[in-house]
Design an enzyme around this catalytic site. Structure first.
Site, short mmCIF file in Angstrom:
data_model
loop_
_atom_site.label_atom_id
_atom_site.label_comp_id
_atom_site.label_asym_id
_atom_site.label_seq_id
_atom_site.Cartn_x
_atom_site.Cartn_y
_atom_site.Cartn_z
N ASP A 145 0.87 -0.97 -0.35
CA ASP A 145 -0.59 0.14 -0.08
C ASP A 145 1.18 1.14 0.30
OD1 ASP A 145 -2.43 -1.01 0.08
OD2 ASP A 145 -2.32 -1.55 2.43
N ASP A 181 -6.84 -1.13 -3.91
CA ASP A 181 -8.14 -0.74 -3.57
C ASP A 181 -9.12 0.25 -4.07
OD1 ASP A 181 -6.63 -3.22 -1.50
OD2 ASP A 181 -5.88 -0.63 -0.42
#
Length: 207
Positions: A145, A181
């Site tokens: 991420d 995401d």
């Protein structure tokens, strides 16, 4: 929309997702961050997680494996849903949403399945790809991420305020996410906001 076009958009989403992840993985160490365009509220901050939302983990020695296998089964079901929706000529809102959800889920699965054997660890160092000392094993990789938007931090709030820490501080927005995401979130958002258009009467012919 044709299945060929759907595959093309899935491929483009996956390509952007994986290029951004590999770049961050090979140029940042865990916890390192930079301000984009000098903006404090837009940062690239490298973290890794086990692959569930908000970093939730399944406990136990086989927790990660169970999670990865579950995600693979879920992606298989979404792939069938996409093909069936295109075949039935469903709304473009529905098809685009499924494409985004499928591509996002598959993007994070790639991390979980392959990254553990492709990279060495990123703690206090920048990882290298095709390392002789990989940090994990097959199906035990961690999801990369990097996008972080700490838009505003509220301070000196009452400690009973929802989400405030022990010192009365609350940061909006504190999630760190990746392209996959984002794709999943947009896909789900389309289904929620355009629910009637997405799940309305099916077209007689595929567009």
């Amino acid at each position: 929309m044709t299945l060929k076009k759907a595959y093309f958009f899935i491929f483009i989403t996956l390509l952007i997702d994986q290029i951004s992840k590999v770049y961050v993985k090979t140029h940042f160490f865990i916890g390192e961050s930079i301000n984009v365009l000098g903006l404090k509220w837009f940062q690239i901050r490298f973290i890794e997680n086990e692959g569930m939302a908000w970093g939730i983990e399944i406990p136990g020695d086989y927790g990660k494996l169970i999670l990865t296998l579950f995600r693979i089964c879920a992606v298989g079901a979404i792939a069938w849903w996409l093909q069936d929706s295109i075949k039935k000529g469903s709304s473009k809102f529905l098809i685009v949403a499924i494409i985004l959800i499928f591509a996002g889920a598959l993007g994070n699965i790639i991390d979980s399945v392959f990254y553990g054997v492709l990279f060495n660890d990123s703690y206090h160092q920048v990882a290298t790809i095709f390392s002789d000392e990989p940090y994990g094993t097959w199906f035990h990789g961690e999801v990369v991420d990097m996008f972080y938007f700490p838009i505003y931090e509220f301070k000196n709030l009452p400690t009973w305020f929802p989400f405030a820490d022990s010192e009365g501080n609350f940061q909006f927005f504190n999630a760190i996410f990746n392209v996959a995401d984002f794709a999943i979130s947009v896909g789900v958002g389309i289904l929620l906001v355009f629910n009637k258009k997405a799940f309305g009467e099916e077209h007689l012919l595929a567009k």
